[in-house]
Design an enzyme around this catalytic site. Sequence first.
Site, PDB file in Angstrom:
ATOM      1  N   GLU A  17      24.553  55.493  10.555  1.00  0.00           N
ATOM      2  CA  GLU A  17      25.655  54.804  11.217  1.00  0.00           C
ATOM      3  C   GLU A  17      26.864  55.707  11.424  1.00  0.00           C
ATOM      4  O   GLU A  17      27.579  55.608  12.427  1.00  0.00           O
ATOM      5  CB  GLU A  17      26.072  53.570  10.397  1.00  0.00           C
ATOM      6  CG  GLU A  17      25.028  52.482  10.316  1.00  0.00           C
ATOM      7  CD  GLU A  17      24.087  52.622   9.129  1.00  0.00           C
ATOM      8  OE1 GLU A  17      23.439  51.621   8.772  1.00  0.00           O
ATOM      9  OE2 GLU A  17      24.005  53.744   8.559  1.00  0.00           O
ATOM     10  N   GLY A 442      17.764  80.276  21.118  1.00  0.00           N
ATOM     11  CA  GLY A 442      16.489  79.589  21.263  1.00  0.00           C
ATOM     12  C   GLY A 442      16.563  78.209  21.864  1.00  0.00           C
ATOM     13  O   GLY A 442      16.022  77.955  22.938  1.00  0.00           O
ATOM     14  N   SER A 443      17.242  77.286  21.195  1.00  0.00           N
ATOM     15  CA  SER A 443      17.230  75.902  21.661  1.00  0.00           C
ATOM     16  C   SER A 443      18.288  75.670  22.727  1.00  0.00           C
ATOM     17  O   SER A 443      19.346  76.309  22.736  1.00  0.00           O
ATOM     18  CB  SER A 443      17.464  74.954  20.488  1.00  0.00           C
ATOM     19  OG  SER A 443      18.733  75.179  19.899  1.00  0.00           O
ATOM     20  N   HIS A 704      29.253  75.550  17.387  1.00  0.00           N
ATOM     21  CA  HIS A 704      29.509  74.350  16.597  1.00  0.00           C
ATOM     22  C   HIS A 704      30.766  73.626  17.067  1.00  0.00           C
ATOM     23  O   HIS A 704      31.129  72.591  16.505  1.00  0.00           O
ATOM     24  CB  HIS A 704      29.621  74.710  15.121  1.00  0.00           C
ATOM     25  CG  HIS A 704      28.409  75.412  14.602  1.00  0.00           C
ATOM     26  ND1 HIS A 704      27.190  74.805  14.520  1.00  0.00           N
ATOM     27  CD2 HIS A 704      28.223  76.681  14.184  1.00  0.00           C
ATOM     28  CE1 HIS A 704      26.298  75.658  14.055  1.00  0.00           C
ATOM     29  NE2 HIS A 704      26.896  76.810  13.846  1.00  0.00           N
ATOM     30  N   CYS A 736      24.495  80.535  17.611  1.00  0.00           N
ATOM     31  CA  CYS A 736      23.397  79.747  17.068  1.00  0.00           C
ATOM     32  C   CYS A 736      22.723  79.027  18.228  1.00  0.00           C
ATOM     33  O   CYS A 736      23.077  79.226  19.396  1.00  0.00           O
ATOM     34  CB  CYS A 736      23.947  78.756  16.033  1.00  0.00           C
ATOM     35  SG  CYS A 736      22.703  78.137  14.871  1.00  0.00           S
TER      36      CYS A 736
END
Length: 768
Positions: A17, A442-443, A704, A736
């Site tokens: 939640e 990568g992602s 981030h 990242c």
Amino acid sequence: MALATIPGYPRIGKRRELKRALEGYWSGKRTVSDLEETALAIRRTNWDAQTAAGLDLVPVNDFSLYDHVLDTCALVGAIPPRFGWTGDTVDLDLLFAMARGGAGSEPARAMELTKWFDTNYHYLVPEFYADQTFRLASGKPFAELAEAQAAGVPTKPVLLGPITFLLLGKMAGGDDAASPLSLLDALLPVYAEVIQRLASGGAPWIQIDEPVLVTDLTPANIAAVTHAYTILARAKGSAKLLVQTAYGHVGEAYPMLAALPVDGVGLDLVRGSENLDFITQHGFPADKWLVAGVVDGRNVWTNDLAASLDLLGRIQEHVPGERLMISSSSSLQHVPYDVGLEDDLPTEVRPWLAFAEQKLAEIVTLTRAVNEGEDVVAAELAANRAAVESAAASPLRRNPQVRQRLAELPPDADRRALPYAERARRQRQRLNLPPLPTTTIGSFPQTGEIRSARKAADSGTISTEEYESFLEGEIADVVARQEKLGLDVLVHGEPERNDMVQYFGEQLDGFAFTRHGWVQSYGSRYVRPPILYGDVARPHPMTLRWATYAQGLTERPVKGMLTGPVTILNWSFVRDDQPREETCRQIALAIRDEVADLDAAGIAVIQIDEPALREGLPLRHADQADYLRWAVACFRLAAAGARPETQVQTHMCYSEFGEIFAEIDALDADVLLIEHARSDQELLEVFRTEGYDKGIGPGVYDVHSPRVPDTAELTDQLQTILTVLQPDRVWVNPDCGLKTRKPEEVWPALEHMVAAAREVRDTIGQGG
């Protein structure tokens, strides 16, 4: 009578939640009131579960909207100057700006994120200055104490201790030579004020978390602890102070802890079994309570209650039951909420598991056995014994073929066929890349469409063929966009992957998975660690289908993307019936087979991510060499499946690289991609001074944070990097993976990154 308690509880909500409320607030779809209402509901549900289980003391203020270290920064007014704080109460928008980066035309850089001790949780690093002042700037602990009292909860407010808070921070503003502990005397009056207010508010116990006491401490550190608690003890009034440790043994700090003018000491007796030796050898003070952490707060296996009762019996030879609290070894924030939510676990494995709610029951059962005798809980003990014996005897634990194959590996199985210099020459010929080559980690964004398609495939709403066709479309789009931007080494974007560890675990023997077993990594980023219960084997290729499809769409190299064996180990709940080294070698063998398949299929660059390599590093220096030995060997075993002309990259994040530089070098990866954007150039100085001779990609922007850096900022960042590192070694990439970012944040940032790389190439006379 012994009491039952815990240091802390999961804080994300049984159904995540908090994640939905946070991200709704950040996107403008939910109000502050909506967010606060959700937070209150989670806190009350948590308290209800703990009181219903029978805890005698329930932690409060262990809840956080983002990070408890960030909350402590707000509590004591440790706000970095770049956020423009005017000295009033820290509000939510300022709190989130510190965590995620500011808004506006010149947004402030977010605070640095790094790992919390040796866990998979990450905290925001406090920033201190030589002229730092502190003041009470948040009422959070007092408000949550009042909430809990109104709900009839037997409260135990929790604070992050001043020593841990300072030692986890860093001196900023050019004050690197100073120690954060130099600020202790400025900080202690604020802590004293907080303790006084909690005590006057009716708190019977106040828990002060000092996990830093399980690390290597200097005599000055130990003296600072004594100094701090001598002062804080004067502020406690009628409340009792408890200094709580976790994550290991307290070593040389034990005599000091035993002598502190506090009312209780919490010790981890699971990962810090040596703590019992200290009690036995030195005794335990008769005027203090011992909070005995005998139930593992970090792993998900059913506790062996008979063994715990034996341990508690040995403890009671030195600590009477009327001064004993029975607890978990650490906060339960590191484990999921409830095994009862999991309907899809293997029938045989499920009884082996205990999540937070089950651990509450274990603690209460142990407390009742100590207070009332084992006969009172005979049924619970019998059921527990059956579960423990079932796990030990199960054939699901062992795969003879895997064990034989590992035993028969040749001595040089973890070595590449040629040394780096010759590999690099062959790779340059094969790849033909420009200077400062650009790539990503990568992602790419896991959009709502991707998640919806995966959910539909899982439920059978769409066929496997339809789902794979959808994935091909997503991959084709990501490859085309990267080509258009001009990235040099591409990725397929990983739309087929739910998580960088879970995706592999689902295709390996020996793993089980949950649907609701979420734990917090940082902020609203939660993960579902796989449960590694048996020997690991790879029945079939795991990534070949999508890597070869993506490579067939372009002439540019597309990386094969793998998660490394050490990260799979450290980001899983790992079996506790054999050494971690043995389990890691099994995973490495499976990844090695995948590397060989990708290599044979013509994939020229294979990235084996190890962001969690340092997370498994023991907290005591004396214990680190052995871990690093086998962790490095496992990575090398996996990577050695590649031919010399195939480039092996790896990615690492949130690491103090200087501490493990020799081991990073020993990985023998051809290119190292690292988290860097929130760090200063000191991180890179290590690689320069140590003469690192392989490729290195310091992240040039922070993924981030939602902010999009412009080309000028990235150009400056890259030029700064080149004042430390040689251009022929440097790669250009984000910090990242981009999974959690939105497409509208990702594509402009990458466009600016590529433009910055081209601009800097021109300035060094090597355009491309």
